[in-house]
Design a protein around this motif. Structure first.
Motif, PDB file in Angstrom:
ATOM      1  N   MET A  39       0.818  -1.011   0.107  1.00 24.03           N
ATOM      2  CA  MET A  39      -0.158  -0.071   0.128  1.00 24.03           C
ATOM      3  C   MET A  39       0.857   1.338   0.136  1.00 24.03           C
ATOM      4  O   MET A  39       0.461   2.168  -0.813  1.00 24.03           O
ATOM      5  CB  MET A  39      -0.911   0.059   1.128  1.00 24.03           C
ATOM      6  N   LEU A  40       1.890   1.303   0.642  1.00 22.52           N
ATOM      7  CA  LEU A  40       2.787   2.542   1.072  1.00 22.52           C
ATOM      8  C   LEU A  40       3.622   2.848  -0.267  1.00 22.52           C
ATOM      9  O   LEU A  40       3.647   3.794  -0.665  1.00 22.52           O
ATOM     10  CB  LEU A  40       3.627   2.384   2.106  1.00 22.52           C
ATOM     11  N   LEU A  41       3.860   1.533  -0.873  1.00 22.23           N
ATOM     12  CA  LEU A  41       4.708   1.809  -2.202  1.00 22.23           C
ATOM     13  C   LEU A  41       3.759   2.214  -3.237  1.00 22.23           C
ATOM     14  O   LEU A  41       4.184   3.234  -4.054  1.00 22.23           O
ATOM     15  CB  LEU A  41       5.422   0.304  -2.602  1.00 22.23           C
ATOM     16  N   LEU A  42       2.565   1.832  -3.272  1.00 22.69           N
ATOM     17  CA  LEU A  42       1.462   2.215  -4.627  1.00 22.69           C
ATOM     18  C   LEU A  42       1.237   3.880  -4.241  1.00 22.69           C
ATOM     19  O   LEU A  42       1.250   4.532  -5.078  1.00 22.69           O
ATOM     20  CB  LEU A  42       0.479   1.380  -4.259  1.00 22.69           C
ATOM     21  N   GLN A  43       1.244   4.016  -2.927  1.00 25.84           N
ATOM     22  CA  GLN A  43       0.936   5.594  -2.819  1.00 25.84           C
ATOM     23  C   GLN A  43       1.966   6.297  -3.039  1.00 25.84           C
ATOM     24  O   GLN A  43       1.757   7.420  -3.662  1.00 25.84           O
ATOM     25  CB  GLN A  43       0.928   5.778  -0.988  1.00 25.84           C
ATOM     26  N   ARG A  44       3.252   6.069  -2.528  1.00 22.51           N
ATOM     27  CA  ARG A  44       4.571   6.768  -3.074  1.00 22.51           C
ATOM     28  C   ARG A  44       4.372   6.850  -4.591  1.00 22.51           C
ATOM     29  O   ARG A  44       4.706   7.954  -5.376  1.00 22.51           O
ATOM     30  CB  ARG A  44       5.767   6.106  -2.864  1.00 22.51           C
ATOM     31  N   TYR A  45       4.182   5.839  -5.326  1.00 26.93           N
ATOM     32  CA  TYR A  45       4.353   5.940  -6.713  1.00 26.93           C
ATOM     33  C   TYR A  45       3.264   6.698  -7.388  1.00 26.93           C
ATOM     34  O   TYR A  45       3.358   7.317  -8.221  1.00 26.93           O
ATOM     35  CB  TYR A  45       4.087   4.264  -7.424  1.00 26.93           C
ATOM     36  N   GLU A  46       2.059   6.692  -7.037  1.00 28.32           N
ATOM     37  CA  GLU A  46       0.959   7.692  -7.580  1.00 28.32           C
ATOM     38  C   GLU A  46       0.881   8.875  -7.122  1.00 28.32           C
ATOM     39  O   GLU A  46       0.628   9.685  -7.814  1.00 28.32           O
ATOM     40  CB  GLU A  46      -0.440   6.742  -6.987  1.00 28.32           C
ATOM     41  N   PHE A  47       1.578   9.170  -5.917  1.00 28.53           N
ATOM     42  CA  PHE A  47       1.775  10.462  -5.489  1.00 28.53           C
ATOM     43  C   PHE A  47       2.711  10.963  -6.482  1.00 28.53           C
ATOM     44  O   PHE A  47       2.717  12.328  -6.892  1.00 28.53           O
ATOM     45  CB  PHE A  47       2.354  10.578  -4.254  1.00 28.53           C
ATOM     46  N   LYS A  48       3.750  10.404  -6.692  1.00 26.43           N
ATOM     47  CA  LYS A  48       4.826  10.991  -7.737  1.00 26.43           C
ATOM     48  C   LYS A  48       4.470  11.404  -9.047  1.00 26.43           C
ATOM     49  O   LYS A  48       4.865  12.161  -9.543  1.00 26.43           O
ATOM     50  CB  LYS A  48       6.080   9.882  -7.710  1.00 26.43           C
ATOM     51  N   ALA A  49       3.531  10.260  -9.373  1.00 21.07           N
ATOM     52  CA  ALA A  49       2.960  10.596 -10.879  1.00 21.07           C
ATOM     53  C   ALA A  49       2.172  11.808 -11.050  1.00 21.07           C
ATOM     54  O   ALA A  49       2.015  12.548 -12.132  1.00 21.07           O
ATOM     55  CB  ALA A  49       2.141   9.155 -11.118  1.00 21.07           C
TER      56      ALA A  49
END
Length: 389
Positions: free
Chosen positions: A106-116
């Motif tokens: 969940m945290l990795l996906l949040q980082r990826y989507e926040f960056k995008a």
């Protein structure tokens, strides 16, 4: 998120904002309790699980008998792609490892989507943020991972697994928070242990995209407590209506729970308790943990001054992943016998299983003070020191 003190208002907001397809199917609803999540709390079940179960029993219709599961073990068995994110674990720790891995994804996906979505804004505006927020924003902006596809595969599998568990009329019940929130304007920071447990609870609904609603359950030791209900992805209106149906009964049970009296003292019969103890030992040898608990419970009712009964029942609770009950039994055993090494070892294991590393380390060190060469305690001390570093 929507905030409303009155569930009727919350339901009306849902009717206005949600599409008609988000209503779910009609039928008898069934609550599914995530027992391993409640084991992480230091709040008695009488103020959480029992309140909800008793409330449902008072309703004239609309609910099936509740179910109880270990959600961590369910995740481990039904989300195969999650294994690459799991740390090596024993069978006893398998469910905890799966919950932690789900949180990681969940945290990795949040980082990826926040960056995008926000990297350009962060680099252009350079906003002034609080220390903790800015640290997380920086982690997200600097995030690099070539294995994004595997994160989305886990999310898809987990959504399907929850849908299979809950069907159209199931509702997962779990704690909202791992403990007591910090008070407003507090200078304290959340501990890493608290955050690990908090994110584990959050990830269940957040990663799957399922809908979640939270209901307050009064207070415990002057701190607010609450419980959360999760329904399958797309079943938002169904969940809101179920809560609307339960809410009044829940409020009544909260009042009753606050007035609970202690159980009466039971007459002791040492001979009978010894017989029950022997049956418990036999069940233990055959790995029939539930039966062992039943027999030791009977022995304790008849002779509640025997530390061994509590200690042995704690061992059976540990095998079933019921860590809060195991810790409580070890507490009682140590009140009766301060030199009970097994009680320290088992309480340490229970605390480690719910991520209370500092307290677990103290218990294992107590065991070492009594038995300096105890291999279990030595290995645990080394392992926990590594965790705390």
């Amino acid at each position: 998120g929507w905030l409303a003190r009155d569930p009727h208002i919350l339901s009306r907001v849902g009717d206005a904002l949600l599409p008609a397809a988000a209503c779910g199917l009609k039928g008898k609803r069934q609550l599914v309790f995530a027992d391993d999540c409640f084991e992480l709390l230091k709040i008695p079940n009488q103020k959480t699980v029992d309140v909800i179960e008793n409330a449902v029993r008072t309703l004239p219709y609309g609910f099936q008998p509740p179910k109880h599961i270990n959600i961590g073990q369910y995740i481990s068995s039904n989300v195969p792609s999650l294994k690459e994110f799991c740390e090596p674990s024993t069978k006893l720790q398998e469910g905890k490892s799966a919950l932690k891995a789900l949180c990681t994804v969940m945290l990795l996906l949040q980082r990826y989507e926040f960056k995008a979505n926000h990297e350009d804004w962060v680099n252009t505006v350079k906003p002034k943020l609080g220390l903790e927020v800015s640290t997380r924003v920086l982690q997200a902006v600097n995030f690099t991972d070539d294995n994004i596809k595997s994160l989305y595969i886990v999310r898809t599998e987990w959504r399907a697994a929850l849908k299979n568990l809950l069907k159209d009329t199931g509702i997962l019940v779990l704690p909202t928070m791992a403990g007591h929130p910090l008070k407003r304007n507090s200078k304290q920071r959340l501990s890493s242990e608290f955050e690990d447990k908090m994110y584990a609870f959050v990830s269940i609904a957040a990663l799957s995209g399922c809908c979640q609603a939270t209901v307050p359950l009064g207070n415990h030791n002057d701190h607010p407590i609450s419980i959360s209900f999760v329904a399958a992805h797309g079943s938002d209106k169904f969940l809101l209506r179920a809560i609307l149906d339960m809410y009044s009964a829940i409020q009544e049970q909260i009042v009753l729970a606050s007035k609970l009296a202690l159980p009466p003292v039971i007459d002791r019969d040492v001979d009978t308790s010894e017989l029950l103890k022997e049956k418990g030992n036999n069940s233990f040898k055959r790995k029939q943990w539930s039966k062992a608990i039943e027999f030791y419970s009977g022995a304790i009712k008849l002779n509640d001054t025997n530390a061994t009964y509590y200690c042995n029942r704690a061992a059976a609770y540990l095998e079933l992943g019921r860590f809060k009950q195991a810790e409580a039994d070890c507490d009682q055993a140590l009140l009766l016998d301060k030199k009970n090494v097994k009680a320290y070892l088992r309480r340490g294991t229970a605390k480690e299983s719910v991520l209370n590393y500092q307290e677990a380390l103290q218990d294992f060190r107590h065991a070492l003070a009594l038995e300096p060469q105890n291999r279990t305690a030595l290995a645990a001390e080394k392992r926990l020191q590594k965790h705390l570093r």
